[in-house]
Motif scaffolding. Structure first.
Motif, PDB file in Angstrom:
ATOM      1  N   GLU A  63      10.189   6.176   8.328  1.00 55.40           N
ATOM      2  CA  GLU A  63       9.082   5.599   6.675  1.00 55.40           C
ATOM      3  C   GLU A  63       7.678   5.774   6.955  1.00 55.40           C
ATOM      4  N   THR A  64       6.959   6.077   6.164  1.00 58.02           N
ATOM      5  CA  THR A  64       5.381   5.298   5.706  1.00 58.02           C
ATOM      6  C   THR A  64       4.897   4.105   5.367  1.00 58.02           C
ATOM      7  N   TYR A  65       4.469   3.498   5.920  1.00 58.35           N
ATOM      8  CA  TYR A  65       4.790   2.414   4.809  1.00 58.35           C
ATOM      9  C   TYR A  65       3.029   2.186   4.955  1.00 58.35           C
ATOM     10  N   THR A  66       1.761   1.628   3.627  1.00 56.10           N
ATOM     11  CA  THR A  66       1.059   1.361   3.597  1.00 56.10           C
ATOM     12  C   THR A  66       0.994  -0.744   3.413  1.00 56.10           C
ATOM     13  N   VAL A  67       0.124  -0.901   5.095  1.00 52.96           N
ATOM     14  CA  VAL A  67       0.769  -2.577   5.260  1.00 52.96           C
ATOM     15  C   VAL A  67      -0.848  -3.343   4.333  1.00 52.96           C
ATOM     16  N   GLU A  68      -0.906  -3.801   3.088  1.00 51.30           N
ATOM     17  CA  GLU A  68      -1.784  -4.419   2.485  1.00 51.30           C
ATOM     18  C   GLU A  68      -1.674  -6.043   2.423  1.00 51.30           C
ATOM     19  N   PRO A  69      -2.793  -6.840   1.842  1.00 49.70           N
ATOM     20  CA  PRO A  69      -2.774  -8.019   1.826  1.00 49.70           C
ATOM     21  C   PRO A  69      -1.702  -8.386   0.986  1.00 49.70           C
ATOM     22  N   GLY A  70      -0.427  -9.401   2.116  1.00 47.35           N
ATOM     23  CA  GLY A  70       0.302  -9.864   0.950  1.00 47.35           C
ATOM     24  C   GLY A  70       1.552  -8.775   1.251  1.00 47.35           C
ATOM     25  N   SER A  71       1.800  -8.069   2.235  1.00 46.56           N
ATOM     26  CA  SER A  71       2.574  -7.214   3.226  1.00 46.56           C
ATOM     27  C   SER A  71       3.341  -7.861   3.938  1.00 46.56           C
ATOM     28  N   LEU A  72       4.566  -8.155   3.569  1.00 53.86           N
ATOM     29  CA  LEU A  72       5.466  -8.888   4.582  1.00 53.86           C
ATOM     30  C   LEU A  72       5.773  -8.013   5.756  1.00 53.86           C
ATOM     31  N   VAL A  73       5.861  -7.522   7.375  1.00 55.78           N
ATOM     32  CA  VAL A  73       6.004  -6.520   8.212  1.00 55.78           C
ATOM     33  C   VAL A  73       6.941  -7.367   8.821  1.00 55.78           C
ATOM     34  N   ILE A  74       7.867  -6.559   8.929  1.00 54.94           N
ATOM     35  CA  ILE A  74       9.412  -7.309   9.672  1.00 54.94           C
ATOM     36  C   ILE A  74       9.920  -6.163  11.007  1.00 54.94           C
ATOM     37  N   LEU A  75       9.933  -6.553  11.780  1.00 53.43           N
ATOM     38  CA  LEU A  75      10.614  -5.004  13.239  1.00 53.43           C
ATOM     39  C   LEU A  75      10.876  -5.743  14.320  1.00 53.43           C
ATOM     40  N   HIS A  85      -3.503   5.012  10.927  1.00 53.68           N
ATOM     41  CA  HIS A  85      -5.066   3.828  10.475  1.00 53.68           C
ATOM     42  C   HIS A  85      -4.438   2.547  10.800  1.00 53.68           C
ATOM     43  N   ARG A  86      -6.132   1.338  10.850  1.00 55.58           N
ATOM     44  CA  ARG A  86      -5.802   0.281  10.331  1.00 55.58           C
ATOM     45  C   ARG A  86      -7.391  -0.067  10.447  1.00 55.58           C
ATOM     46  N   SER A  87      -7.307  -0.533   9.132  1.00 57.74           N
ATOM     47  CA  SER A  87      -9.525  -0.591   9.123  1.00 57.74           C
ATOM     48  C   SER A  87      -9.159  -1.956  10.002  1.00 57.74           C
ATOM     49  N   ASP A  88     -10.948  -1.678  10.609  1.00 61.62           N
ATOM     50  CA  ASP A  88     -11.867  -3.137  10.619  1.00 61.62           C
ATOM     51  C   ASP A  88     -10.974  -4.573  10.078  1.00 61.62           C
TER      52      ASP A  88
END
Length: 289
Positions: A63-75, A85-88
């Motif tokens: 899967e490909t996910y977009t992570v932005e403010p408010g996103s929960l990331v659980i790995l 990609h990661r923005s500065d």
């Protein structure tokens, strides 16, 4: 016998950490990781975080996910992940811990939490209030992490237990909502991807997966193509290539050993498969990664 896939330890996150680290809380970009994160990799610890700024594109298994403010990331550790990609400005308030750390003097069974399953949804956006509450509690844990205390480890361990049970309720709500909105074709596609993660090492024919799902290969192929834009065969190949890329980062494991571990007839067959799907030979990928 080929060596197992290496996993990066917690100490890989920062030069401030040593190999004995078993819990770490990150709220800023302290260091560049000691190993690249723009290639597929695994870790030997669990991670829970909430994005507080910026944006990133994360691949986790298929899967490909977009992570932005408010996103929960659980790995969990077993998931192959890659930051495309990661923005500065990208920052995630995160807590990382090993299985040994969370299990000490505890009856908790971390495998009972569905969000740590291999085929879980690893990034999602809860309601704004839930996200804000989680961020507040993670900042409380950060304060405890930074404050000397004779029972610091016990405080951190129990605080993480609270986070896990809170997340269980959030994840259950999210999963129930997502399932209720899924079409029949989306349900079939999700089940197909789950099967790929289970059987990709030994089963690469569309017919096998169709039979397991009690549908015809034609129906499976048409369904997956309609939902994802990729054929069933392309999804199977993608999972094999993902695993191959992780293995190719291990210089002490020969390409012949990798071909054997991935159940190819020989190195030549593996090389052709890899080049057909990536445009380069396994050796060229190894040298470039």
């Amino acid at each position: 016998m080929p060596k197992p896939i290496p996993t990066y330890p917690l100490s890989n996150l920062s030069n401030q950490l040593d190999d004995e680290t078993d819990v770490f809380l990150l709220d800023t970009k302290v260091d560049q990781p000691k190993s690249a994160v723009n290639v597929p990799f695994r870790l030997n610890y669990y991670g829970i975080g909430i994005c507080i700024s910026g944006k990133a594109e994360l691949k986790a298994n298929l899967e490909t996910y977009t992570v932005e403010p408010g996103s929960l990331v659980i790995l969990p550790p077993q998931v192959i992940r890659q930051f495309v990609h990661r923005s500065d400005e990208f920052r995630v308030l995160s807590i990382f811990f090993t299985l040994d750390f969370i299990s000490i003097n505890s009856t908790i069974n971390i495998d009972r939490f569905p969000f740590f399953e291999l085929d879980a949804v690893h990034v999602f956006r809860p309601a704004k209030q839930s996200a804000e509450q989680l961020e507040t509690f993670l900042r409380f844990i950060k304060h405890k992490y930074d404050t000397p205390h004779p029972y610091r480890q016990e405080i951190l361990r129990n605080a993480i237990h609270i986070v896990l049970y809170d997340l269980a309720a959030l994840y259950h709500h999210q999963a129930t909502l997502a399932q209720s909105l899924q079409t029949r074709n989306q349900t079939i596609t999700a089940a197909f991807k789950k099967l790929i993660n289970q059987y990709f090492l030994t089963q690469r024919s569309v017919a096998f997966y169709a039979t397991t799902l009690s549908i015809t290969p034609k129906h499976l192929s048409e369904t997956v193509k309609q939902v994802t834009g990729k054929t069933a065969g392309e999804w199977i190949a993608s999972r094999v290539i993902m695993e191959a890329k992780v293995l190719l980062q291990i210089s002490v494991v020969s390409i012949a050993q990798i071909a054997n571990q991935l159940h190819f007839a020989d190195q030549s067959t593996f090389g052709k498969f890899f080049k057909n799907n990536t445009g380069m030979s396994p050796m060229r990928y190894r040298l470039g990664s």
